[in-house]
Design a protein around this motif. Structure first.
Motif, PDB file in Angstrom:
ATOM      1  N   LEU A  57      -6.925  14.710 -16.294  1.00  0.00           N
ATOM      2  CA  LEU A  57      -7.489  13.605 -15.518  1.00  0.00           C
ATOM      3  C   LEU A  57      -7.362  12.293 -16.277  1.00  0.00           C
ATOM      4  O   LEU A  57      -6.993  11.260 -15.702  1.00  0.00           O
ATOM      5  N   ARG A  58      -7.642  12.318 -17.582  1.00  0.00           N
ATOM      6  CA  ARG A  58      -7.525  11.091 -18.376  1.00  0.00           C
ATOM      7  C   ARG A  58      -6.079  10.589 -18.404  1.00  0.00           C
ATOM      8  O   ARG A  58      -5.825   9.385 -18.244  1.00  0.00           O
ATOM      9  N   LEU A  59      -5.122  11.498 -18.588  1.00  0.00           N
ATOM     10  CA  LEU A  59      -3.714  11.101 -18.630  1.00  0.00           C
ATOM     11  C   LEU A  59      -3.252  10.531 -17.291  1.00  0.00           C
ATOM     12  O   LEU A  59      -2.481   9.567 -17.242  1.00  0.00           O
ATOM     13  N   ILE A  60      -3.731  11.117 -16.203  1.00  0.00           N
ATOM     14  CA  ILE A  60      -3.380  10.620 -14.864  1.00  0.00           C
ATOM     15  C   ILE A  60      -3.882   9.196 -14.690  1.00  0.00           C
ATOM     16  O   ILE A  60      -3.153   8.305 -14.227  1.00  0.00           O
ATOM     17  N   LEU A  61      -5.147   8.950 -15.071  1.00  0.00           N
ATOM     18  CA  LEU A  61      -5.722   7.610 -14.926  1.00  0.00           C
ATOM     19  C   LEU A  61      -4.983   6.596 -15.790  1.00  0.00           C
ATOM     20  O   LEU A  61      -4.774   5.454 -15.377  1.00  0.00           O
ATOM     21  N   GLU A  62      -4.591   7.005 -16.990  1.00  0.00           N
ATOM     22  CA  GLU A  62      -3.837   6.098 -17.860  1.00  0.00           C
ATOM     23  C   GLU A  62      -2.496   5.733 -17.233  1.00  0.00           C
ATOM     24  O   GLU A  62      -2.075   4.578 -17.272  1.00  0.00           O
ATOM     25  N   ASP A  63      -1.821   6.730 -16.633  1.00  0.00           N
ATOM     26  CA  ASP A  63      -0.515   6.483 -16.014  1.00  0.00           C
ATOM     27  C   ASP A  63      -0.627   5.632 -14.754  1.00  0.00           C
ATOM     28  O   ASP A  63       0.322   4.910 -14.404  1.00  0.00           O
ATOM     29  N   LEU A  64      -1.761   5.710 -14.068  1.00  0.00           N
ATOM     30  CA  LEU A  64      -1.931   4.939 -12.827  1.00  0.00           C
ATOM     31  C   LEU A  64      -2.208   3.465 -13.087  1.00  0.00           C
ATOM     32  O   LEU A  64      -2.175   2.678 -12.158  1.00  0.00           O
ATOM     33  N   GLY A  65      -2.515   3.105 -14.341  1.00  0.00           N
ATOM     34  CA  GLY A  65      -2.612   1.689 -14.658  1.00  0.00           C
ATOM     35  C   GLY A  65      -4.027   1.181 -14.865  1.00  0.00           C
ATOM     36  O   GLY A  65      -5.007   1.938 -14.807  1.00  0.00           O
ATOM     37  N   PRO A  66      -4.169  -0.117 -15.135  1.00  0.00           N
ATOM     38  CA  PRO A  66      -5.445  -0.727 -15.513  1.00  0.00           C
ATOM     39  C   PRO A  66      -6.582  -0.474 -14.528  1.00  0.00           C
ATOM     40  O   PRO A  66      -7.718  -0.271 -14.942  1.00  0.00           O
ATOM     41  N   THR A  67      -6.293  -0.495 -13.223  1.00  0.00           N
ATOM     42  CA  THR A  67      -7.352  -0.294 -12.230  1.00  0.00           C
ATOM     43  C   THR A  67      -8.010   1.057 -12.413  1.00  0.00           C
ATOM     44  O   THR A  67      -9.238   1.180 -12.463  1.00  0.00           O
ATOM     45  N   TYR A  68      -7.193   2.089 -12.535  1.00  0.00           N
ATOM     46  CA  TYR A  68      -7.737   3.438 -12.647  1.00  0.00           C
ATOM     47  C   TYR A  68      -8.344   3.689 -14.022  1.00  0.00           C
ATOM     48  O   TYR A  68      -9.253   4.507 -14.168  1.00  0.00           O
ATOM     49  N   VAL A  69      -7.857   2.983 -15.033  1.00  0.00           N
ATOM     50  CA  VAL A  69      -8.481   3.070 -16.356  1.00  0.00           C
ATOM     51  C   VAL A  69      -9.919   2.563 -16.274  1.00  0.00           C
ATOM     52  O   VAL A  69     -10.850   3.181 -16.807  1.00  0.00           O
ATOM     53  N   LYS A  70     -10.114   1.448 -15.576  1.00  0.00           N
ATOM     54  CA  LYS A  70     -11.459   0.894 -15.420  1.00  0.00           C
ATOM     55  C   LYS A  70     -12.350   1.842 -14.623  1.00  0.00           C
ATOM     56  O   LYS A  70     -13.520   2.067 -14.972  1.00  0.00           O
ATOM     57  N   THR A  96       0.829  -1.206   0.000  1.00  0.00           N
ATOM     58  CA  THR A  96       0.000   0.000   0.000  1.00  0.00           C
ATOM     59  C   THR A  96       0.861   1.253   0.000  1.00  0.00           C
ATOM     60  O   THR A  96       0.588   2.217  -0.726  1.00  0.00           O
ATOM     61  N   THR A  97       1.931   1.242   0.798  1.00  0.00           N
ATOM     62  CA  THR A  97       2.837   2.392   0.862  1.00  0.00           C
ATOM     63  C   THR A  97       3.511   2.634  -0.480  1.00  0.00           C
ATOM     64  O   THR A  97       3.611   3.781  -0.944  1.00  0.00           O
ATOM     65  N   ALA A  98       3.975   1.543  -1.097  1.00  0.00           N
ATOM     66  CA  ALA A  98       4.632   1.667  -2.401  1.00  0.00           C
ATOM     67  C   ALA A  98       3.661   2.208  -3.451  1.00  0.00           C
ATOM     68  O   ALA A  98       4.022   3.067  -4.266  1.00  0.00           O
ATOM     69  N   ARG A  99       2.424   1.711  -3.416  1.00  0.00           N
ATOM     70  CA  ARG A  99       1.421   2.170  -4.378  1.00  0.00           C
ATOM     71  C   ARG A  99       1.080   3.646  -4.146  1.00  0.00           C
ATOM     72  O   ARG A  99       0.907   4.412  -5.099  1.00  0.00           O
ATOM     73  N   LEU A 100       0.990   4.034  -2.876  1.00  0.00           N
ATOM     74  CA  LEU A 100       0.690   5.421  -2.549  1.00  0.00           C
ATOM     75  C   LEU A 100       1.788   6.351  -3.062  1.00  0.00           C
ATOM     76  O   LEU A 100       1.507   7.425  -3.607  1.00  0.00           O
ATOM     77  N   LYS A 101       3.046   5.943  -2.911  1.00  0.00           N
ATOM     78  CA  LYS A 101       4.161   6.742  -3.433  1.00  0.00           C
ATOM     79  C   LYS A 101       4.070   6.865  -4.953  1.00  0.00           C
ATOM     80  O   LYS A 101       4.323   7.939  -5.524  1.00  0.00           O
ATOM     81  N   GLU A 102       3.695   5.763  -5.598  1.00  0.00           N
ATOM     82  CA  GLU A 102       3.561   5.776  -7.058  1.00  0.00           C
ATOM     83  C   GLU A 102       2.470   6.755  -7.493  1.00  0.00           C
ATOM     84  O   GLU A 102       2.645   7.518  -8.451  1.00  0.00           O
ATOM     85  N   ILE A 103       1.344   6.746  -6.772  1.00  0.00           N
ATOM     86  CA  ILE A 103       0.239   7.651  -7.096  1.00  0.00           C
ATOM     87  C   ILE A 103       0.667   9.099  -6.914  1.00  0.00           C
ATOM     88  O   ILE A 103       0.391   9.957  -7.761  1.00  0.00           O
ATOM     89  N   VAL A 104       1.356   9.365  -5.793  1.00  0.00           N
ATOM     90  CA  VAL A 104       1.814  10.729  -5.509  1.00  0.00           C
ATOM     91  C   VAL A 104       2.762  11.219  -6.603  1.00  0.00           C
ATOM     92  O   VAL A 104       2.686  12.369  -7.051  1.00  0.00           O
ATOM     93  N   ASN A 105       3.660  10.335  -7.048  1.00  0.00           N
ATOM     94  CA  ASN A 105       4.613  10.709  -8.103  1.00  0.00           C
ATOM     95  C   ASN A 105       3.899  11.036  -9.412  1.00  0.00           C
ATOM     96  O   ASN A 105       4.278  11.976 -10.119  1.00  0.00           O
ATOM     97  N   VAL A 106       2.847  10.249  -9.731  1.00  0.00           N
ATOM     98  CA  VAL A 106       2.079  10.520 -10.952  1.00  0.00           C
ATOM     99  C   VAL A 106       1.378  11.866 -10.844  1.00  0.00           C
ATOM    100  O   VAL A 106       1.376  12.670 -11.789  1.00  0.00           O
ATOM    101  N   LEU A 107       0.781  12.147  -9.680  1.00  0.00           N
ATOM    102  CA  LEU A 107       0.098  13.424  -9.480  1.00  0.00           C
ATOM    103  C   LEU A 107       1.069  14.597  -9.567  1.00  0.00           C
ATOM    104  O   LEU A 107       0.749  15.644 -10.121  1.00  0.00           O
ATOM    105  N   LYS A 108       2.273  14.411  -9.010  1.00  0.00           N
ATOM    106  CA  LYS A 108       3.286  15.458  -9.098  1.00  0.00           C
ATOM    107  C   LYS A 108       3.703  15.689 -10.543  1.00  0.00           C
ATOM    108  O   LYS A 108       3.863  16.829 -10.989  1.00  0.00           O
ATOM    109  N   ARG A 109       3.875  14.601 -11.277  1.00  0.00           N
ATOM    110  CA  ARG A 109       4.331  14.709 -12.662  1.00  0.00           C
ATOM    111  C   ARG A 109       3.331  15.489 -13.522  1.00  0.00           C
ATOM    112  O   ARG A 109       3.723  16.224 -14.438  1.00  0.00           O
TER     113      ARG A 109
END
Length: 537
Positions: free
Chosen positions: A41-54, A16-29
């Protein structure tokens, strides 16, 4: 707690911690602190992976949660995602069946036919030599989605950057609903049942088909269906080469979708071109993981709405809007009537040939949102479905109008269900009740006049929408009171100053000076308020 449980809990926390860091990095980017846009918003969801795409795909159907421009942008999240390695696919097959993959399917094509956010599709040869396709669920997708949605709940405040009417909805409830929809899509047995149900409901229609499911091989994580070798509906040149009449295809497609919605109450919720194929003269509906449902009440409301729009009936359309969903506050009925009249005026000059039902339903949902009326999920899914199917029709056969076919379907059903004997009985009963009530009117008027003459009449008046005028009146009264107090202090202080009341300051009574100061402060407060108000104007 046992050592094994502690290790498992620690592993989950680290994940969970690793995933949270990944999400934060995507939001920062994507520089989310500088605000949100639909594309971002669409680009963020695409970068966050299949779960967020769905999640984005599901949210694209919820115009009651996001504004229409966000929904339109998120609807683009339909493309393929990075495919799984073929060895992973064979491992998943072996885990699910407990047998070597080649014993279950003698041949599996390595190149996937499609790779989506939740599953991957491969063509296979079964033991009896028939061609089929297998839909294999991505490993750990359910756990991943559960973790990600939990993180979204914790970070829900960030989502307020999106111009969504958050105050009018239960955001946690919306997330829960998305999670339920996603879980349904992850249960392939449920998708198989959808396929069976829609096949049975359309059994008598020769030009409509659904893929046959191999139920003995299908599980909750692997779905086995017949291989549909056809042509996507958007491959127009290929269809023309084979002699297909695109106009006929469009009429049949629209007519069947209207039937699914208005007659069956079970409809394909994601009818984009990739899910509509033509095979041997049949329209084949594919990918039934997302199916919308309308109860009898919602079906009737949709029917009444279409009739009200055709008849330009403001009152009936208002009743439909109010009955459509749950309200989160008091409805301003006079303003609602005005907005509905504006909506009808917008479409009054258009004939059916130029009217898009999808746009109309979207406008009605926007109307609901502005009055804090939350529509049920089936209706919002229907809005997205109609918009999608109208887009398909616009591309392949623009002369076919979905609204016109829907109205013709309603008219045909009305004539089909018309029973002269029953209508005469109902009308006779209505006339009798009307006559009975009418005979009571003279007596009721006599009683009312007696009450009025005696001065005993009472009226309850509910002035809806008067909150703002009342508030302004309160401000005006407050200012008048301050003005009176200021004037009183000024006059009183002037009178005190003519006396020798002690204590004295520079031969002026102290209480007089204090009164002058208080009057000056109050006058200054009123003056500043007046200047600010005029400056705003």
């Amino acid at each position: 707690m046992s050592k094994e449980k502690r290790l498992k809990t620690k592993k989950q926390e680290e994940s969970t911690t690793a995933r949270l860091k990944e999400i934060v990095n995507v939001l920062k980017r994507h520089e989310i602190i500088h605000g949100m846009t639909p594309v971002k918003l669409r680009l963020i969801l695409e970068d966050l992976g299949p779960t967020y795409v769905k999640i984005g795909q599901i949210m694209s159907m919820r115009s009651d949660v996001l504004s229409q421009r966000y929904c339109d942008e998120l609807a683009k999240l339909r493309g393929d995602v990075k495919p799984l390695d073929f060895n992973t696919i064979t491992e998943l097959i072996e885990q699910e069946y407990g047998l070597p993959a080649e014993e279950v399917f003698p041949k599996i094509e390595e190149k996937p036919l499609g790779s989506a956010s939740m599953a991957q599709v491969h063509k296979v040869i079964m033991k009896d030599g028939r061609q089929a396709v297998i839909k294999v669920q991505r490993p750990g997708i359910k756990e991943t989605m559960a973790r990600d949605i939990s993180l979204i709940r914790k970070a829900a405040k960030l989502l307020k950057l999106v111009d969504s009417p958050i105050d009018a909805i239960d955001f946690n409830g919306v997330l829960e609903e998305m999670w339920i929809v996603a879980q349904q899509e992850m249960d392939f047995i449920l998708e198989a049942n959808h396929c069976r149900e829609l096949t049975e409901l359309n059994e008598g229609i020769r030009y409509i088909g659904f893929p046959q499911v191999e139920y003995h091989l299908s599980t909750s994580k692997i779905l086995v269906m017949e291989y549909v070798e056809g042509i996507e509906i958007n491959q127009l040149d290929r269809l023309r080469e084979l002699g297909y009449d695109l106009h006929e295809i469009g009429i049949k497609l629209a007519a069947n979708y209207v039937k699914q919605v208005l007659d069956d109450g079970v409809f394909h919720a994601d009818p984009h071109p990739g899910n509509i194929w033509i095979r041997d003269g049949k329209i084949m509906w594919l990918d039934l993981g997302m199916v919308g449902r309308l109860g009898k009440r919602d079906q009737q409301l949709i029917t009444n709405a279409v009739k009200a729009i055709v008849d330009q009936d403001i009152f009936e359309l208002k009743n439909v809007v109010v009955s459509l969903g749950n309200t989160s506050g008091r409805i301003n009925h006079s303003l609602l009537y005005e907005d509905i009249e504006d909506l009808l005026n917008k479409y009054r000059e258009l004939d059916f040939g130029n009217l898009n039902l999808g746009d109309l339903v979207s406008d009605m949902l926007d109307l609901c949102h502005s009055h804090k009326i939350q529509a049920p999920s089936g209706v919002t899914m229907l809005a997205r479905g109609i918009l999608t199917i109208e887009g398909v029709l616009r591309d392949c056969c623009p002369e076919v109008n979905f609204m016109e076919i829907a109205v013709n379907h309603l008219t045909a059903n009305t004539l089909k269900d018309f029973d002269l004997t029953k209508e005469m009985q109902n009308n006779g009963k209505s006339i009798y009740l009307f006559a009975k009530k009418a005979s009571q009117i003279p007596g009721q008027l006599s009683d009312l006049l007696k009450v009025l003459l005696k001065g005993q009449a009472k009226f309850n008046l509910d002035v809806t929408g008067a909150e703002e005028p009342t508030r302004q009146l309160d401000h005006m009264v407050d200012k008048m009171i301050i003005c009176i107090i200021s004037a009183s202090l000024l006059i009183g202080s002037s009178l005190i100053s003519t006396t020798q009341m002690k204590p004295l300051v520079l031969d002026i009574p102290l209480f007089g000076i204090m009164g002058f100061l208080a009057s000056t402060v109050l006058s200054g407060f009123l003056l500043v308020g007046v200047i600010k108000k005029r400056w705003k104007k």
